[in-house]
Each structure stands twice: as structure tokens, then as C-alpha cells.
Design a protein around this motif. Structure first.
Motif, short mmCIF file in Angstrom:
data_model
loop_
_atom_site.label_atom_id
_atom_site.label_comp_id
_atom_site.label_asym_id
_atom_site.label_seq_id
_atom_site.Cartn_x
_atom_site.Cartn_y
_atom_site.Cartn_z
N ASN A 1 27.66 -4.72 68.16
CA ASN A 1 28.26 -3.40 68.30
C ASN A 1 27.69 -2.51 67.20
OD1 ASN A 1 29.91 -1.42 69.28
ND2 ASN A 1 31.73 -2.10 68.19
N PRO A 2 26.93 -1.47 67.52
CA PRO A 2 26.72 -0.97 68.87
C PRO A 2 25.64 -1.76 69.65
CG PRO A 2 25.43 0.34 67.34
CD PRO A 2 26.23 -0.64 66.51
N LEU A 3 25.68 -1.60 70.96
CA LEU A 3 24.58 -2.06 71.81
C LEU A 3 23.64 -0.87 71.96
CD1 LEU A 3 23.10 -3.94 73.76
CD2 LEU A 3 24.67 -3.19 75.55
N PHE A 4 22.41 -1.03 71.49
CA PHE A 4 21.43 0.06 71.50
C PHE A 4 20.33 -0.30 72.50
CE2 PHE A 4 17.82 2.52 70.11
CZ PHE A 4 18.35 3.70 69.62
N ILE A 5 20.26 0.45 73.60
CA ILE A 5 19.28 0.18 74.67
C ILE A 5 18.20 1.25 74.60
CG2 ILE A 5 18.94 -0.10 77.15
CD1 ILE A 5 22.01 -0.53 77.36
N TYR A 6 16.94 0.83 74.44
CA TYR A 6 15.88 1.84 74.38
C TYR A 6 14.72 1.47 75.30
CZ TYR A 6 12.75 -0.98 71.41
OH TYR A 6 11.90 -1.94 70.93
N GLY A 7 13.99 2.51 75.69
CA GLY A 7 12.84 2.32 76.57
C GLY A 7 12.37 3.67 77.09
N GLY A 8 11.28 3.66 77.83
CA GLY A 8 10.70 4.91 78.34
C GLY A 8 11.53 5.53 79.45
N VAL A 9 11.05 6.69 79.91
CA VAL A 9 11.73 7.45 80.96
C VAL A 9 11.70 6.68 82.28
CG1 VAL A 9 11.62 9.58 82.33
CG2 VAL A 9 11.17 9.66 79.88
N GLY A 10 12.82 6.70 83.00
CA GLY A 10 12.85 6.15 84.35
C GLY A 10 12.86 4.63 84.45
N ARG A 120 23.41 2.68 60.92
CA ARG A 120 24.52 2.30 61.81
C ARG A 120 24.01 1.89 63.19
NH1 ARG A 120 28.38 1.03 58.80
NH2 ARG A 120 30.04 2.46 58.25
N LEU A 121 23.12 2.70 63.76
CA LEU A 121 22.62 2.42 65.11
C LEU A 121 21.77 1.15 65.13
CD1 LEU A 121 21.65 6.05 66.22
CD2 LEU A 121 23.58 4.69 67.07
N GLY A 122 21.10 0.89 64.02
CA GLY A 122 20.23 -0.29 63.97
C GLY A 122 20.94 -1.56 63.60
N ASN A 123 22.24 -1.46 63.31
CA ASN A 123 22.99 -2.61 62.81
C ASN A 123 23.54 -3.52 63.89
OD1 ASN A 123 22.96 -3.10 60.15
ND2 ASN A 123 24.89 -2.11 59.65
N GLY A 124 23.51 -3.07 65.14
CA GLY A 124 24.07 -3.88 66.21
C GLY A 124 22.98 -4.65 66.93
N LEU A 125 23.13 -4.75 68.24
CA LEU A 125 22.12 -5.43 69.07
C LEU A 125 21.19 -4.38 69.66
CD1 LEU A 125 20.94 -7.88 70.55
CD2 LEU A 125 22.63 -7.49 72.35
N ILE A 126 19.91 -4.47 69.31
CA ILE A 126 18.91 -3.55 69.85
C ILE A 126 18.14 -4.28 70.94
CG2 ILE A 126 16.79 -2.27 69.36
CD1 ILE A 126 17.83 -1.67 66.60
N THR A 127 18.12 -3.68 72.13
CA THR A 127 17.40 -4.33 73.23
C THR A 127 16.53 -3.29 73.94
OG1 THR A 127 17.65 -5.64 75.26
CG2 THR A 127 19.32 -3.97 74.86
N ASP A 128 15.32 -3.68 74.28
CA ASP A 128 14.40 -2.73 74.92
C ASP A 128 14.21 -3.06 76.38
OD1 ASP A 128 13.04 -5.07 74.28
OD2 ASP A 128 11.10 -4.07 74.20
N ILE A 129 13.97 -2.02 77.16
CA ILE A 129 13.64 -2.18 78.58
C ILE A 129 12.17 -1.85 78.75
CG2 ILE A 129 14.13 -1.41 80.93
CD1 ILE A 129 16.91 -0.77 80.14
N ASN A 130 11.41 -2.85 79.18
CA ASN A 130 9.96 -2.66 79.33
C ASN A 130 9.62 -2.13 80.72
OD1 ASN A 130 9.34 -3.78 76.78
ND2 ASN A 130 9.69 -5.82 77.61
N PRO A 131 8.49 -1.46 80.84
CA PRO A 131 8.02 -1.08 82.19
C PRO A 131 7.85 -2.35 83.02
CG PRO A 131 6.73 0.04 80.50
CD PRO A 131 7.58 -0.97 79.79
N PRO A 132 8.18 -2.29 84.31
CA PRO A 132 8.08 -3.50 85.15
C PRO A 132 6.63 -3.96 85.30
CG PRO A 132 8.50 -1.54 86.50
CD PRO A 132 8.62 -1.11 85.07
N ASP A 133 6.44 -5.28 85.31
CA ASP A 133 5.10 -5.81 85.54
C ASP A 133 4.78 -5.75 87.04
OD1 ASP A 133 6.51 -7.90 86.73
OD2 ASP A 133 6.29 -9.23 85.01
#
Length: 303
Positions: A1-10, A120-133
């Protein structure tokens, strides 16, 4: 906490966050959930300040069990709003309430975000969404065709999946356009037909070799580092990384010799070889770097 989800547009950050919200609402309907975009948050702060009801605005987040904030990167350059968000964040975090945030980059890569908020934002779980293969893109297309009760040949599907690599939104948009044009015109759907339909969203092919200056400029804009620093002798970690990326992409996109590339940066050919090898190895394990290079290549091709 927090759950931080990052990745490109779309790529589905908002979709995933909202799915979490729907699931929690369905399984624990007594919990209070707030879902807000950062742009709406900023707008509400401005309006509340003008109308002298900032206290009431801040209070509305204090009774929330789950706060979901979309596109947190839009807090950039907004110090007052960052302070208010930080206060709300702290209150909820200390009360052990859940916070989910989406962003197009890591907290540390948002230049004007305050250090305490980055922490604060970096203290939780950071997970990235990659472009699909390729296989995932193909599966997405097949599922959408199944839902739409539409048929495309295997070769056409392979062509679309291998051409549209950016994100799911572009992939589905291309398929929608093909389905419409084929139904409207009654034409046979061949690869040539598809090429005409999606030419404006398919990656542009450069008319000739990209110039080293265009590549360094694209790296500079992407990392927000001046060109002079990239070509200079500064040894700061982030500048060295941008310099190595520039060398690697110049080699890849122009075919220049190591010696010529070195001349652009005041380095000998062995330094360029070492830099390129380092990027090559990092690409195998660093999804974030792969996204960076894809984004920079796209900038170069569009310039």
C-alpha cells in the motif's frame, strides 16, 4: 500500500484499476470507494480554493476505504495540489486504508514531484504493465474477432499483430477500422487492403537513415536531460545512462561505426563498444529500458 501501476498509454492501467474497484465493490459492498482522475482532482482543488471550501474538499477523502487515483503524473508542476494530495494520502495510509495509483512512469521519473511524495508512492508495491508481445497481440485480435463474429485469414492476423506493437487501444482501433471498411466496401481483406487501412497508425518507416542529432535530441526530450550534458563528460548516473542509450541507438539506427559514434561524444571506439554492450545486456532483463527505447525510436521516426 499503495499499489502503484505504471506503463505506457493504452496498455490497460485504468482498466485494471477499475476492475479492482468493481471486484471490491462486489465482494465487500460496505466499503467506501472513491475513483478520481488526477485532472479532476486538480480541477476540484482550484475550484475549492476559489470558493473558499478547501477544507471540505480535503475532508471528503478522510472517510474513504479505497482511493483510486488515475494518471498521477498530472500532479507535475502543481505544488499546492501535491500538498493536499499528500495530506489525504497520509491520512488514509495511517488509517490503513488502501490506495491505488496509476501513472505513465515511475515516481522517481516525475521531475517536479516533491521528494516526500515520490518516497510515499515508491514505498508500496510498484508494478509495470508492458506492451503485449506478439503472441498476446495475436490472442487479443482473435478474441475480439470472436466477439465481433468476424473472420480474418491467419496471414492478415499475423500482419496486424506484427505491425501494431504500441498498445492494445491501437490494436483494437486498427481491427475496428478494418472491419468497418471491409463491411462497407465489400472488399476481400488482404494484407494490401489492410496496409491501406492502417497506414496512419502503423509505425512509420523512415525515408532514410535517422540522423545522430535527431536521435540525441529524442533521448534528451525523453529523459529531460540537456543535449550538452549527454554529449559532455558529466558522470551522473542518469546522464551516463542517457549517453549510453544515445550511442546504442545511433549504432542501431544509422549503422555508423563505433569510431564515428565515439567522435560525437569525445570517446574512443572501445568506450562505445562497452556502452552498447551494457545497454544490450540490460535490455534482456529491464522492461522499463525496453519501453524507453521503443518510445525514443518512435520519437525519432516521427521527427
Amino acid at each position: 500500500n499503495p499499489l502503484f501501476i505504471y506503463g505506457g498509454v493504452g496498455l490497460g492501467k485504468t482498466h485494471l484499476m477499475q476492475a479492482v474497484g468493481h471486484y471490491i465493490h462486489a465482494t465487500r459492498p460496505n466499503l467506501r470507494i472513491q475513483n478520481i482522475t488526477t485532472e479532476a482532482f486538480v480541477s476540484d482543488v482550484v475550484t475549492s480554493t476559489k470558493e473558499n471550501r478547501l477544507f471540505d474538499f480535503s475532508n471528503q477523502f478522510r472517510n474513504t476505504d479505497l482511493l483510486m487515483v488515475d494518471d498521477i503524473q498530472y500532479l507535475e508542476n502543481k505544488e499546492r495540489t501535491q500538498d493536499i494530495f499528500f495530506q489525504a494520502f497520509n491520512h488514509l495510509h495511517e488509517a490503513q486504508k488502501q490506495i491505488i495509483v496509476t501513472c505513465d512512469r515511475l515516481p522517481k521519473d516525475i521531475p517536479t514531484l516533491t521528494e516526500r511524495l515520490k518516497s510515499r508512492l515508491g514505498n508500496g508495491l510498484i508494478t509495470d504493465i508492458n506492451p503485449p508481445d506478439f503472441e498476446t497481440r495475436l490472442a487479443i485480435l482473435q478474441k475480439k474477432l470472436e466477439d465481433d463474429k468476424f473472420h480474418l485469414s491467419e496471414s492478415v492476423l499475423d500482419y496486424i499483430a506484427s505491425t501494431i506493437k504500441t498498445n492494445i487501444r491501437d490494436l483494437e482501433g486498427a481491427l475496428n477500422r478494418i472491419e468497418f471498411q471491409a463491411s462497407y466496401n465489400g472488399e476481400e481483406i488482404t494484407i494490401e487492403f489492410v496496409q491501406k487501412i492502417i497506414h496512419d497508425i502503423a509505425p512509420a518507416q523512415p525515408a532514410g537513415p535517422a540522423s545522430p542529432d535527431a536521435i540525441i535530441s529524442a533521448v534528451s526530450r525523453h529523459y529531460n536531460i540537456p543535449v550538452e550534458d549527454i554529449k559532455g563528460r558529466c558522470r551522473k548516473k542518469e546522464i551516463v545512462r542517457a549517453r549510453h542509450v544515445s550511442m546504442f541507438l545511433i549504432r542501431e539506427m544509422t549503422g555508423m561505426t563505433f569510431a564515428l559514434v565515439g567522435g560525437l561524444f569525445g570517446k574512443d571506439h572501445s568506450s562505445v563498444i562497452t556502452s552498447c554492450d551494457k545497454i544490450e545486456m540490460e535490455l534482456e532483463r529491464d522492461a522499463s529500458l525496453r519501453r524507453d527505447l521503443d518510445s525514443i525510436r518512435a520519437r525519432v521516426l516521427q521527427s
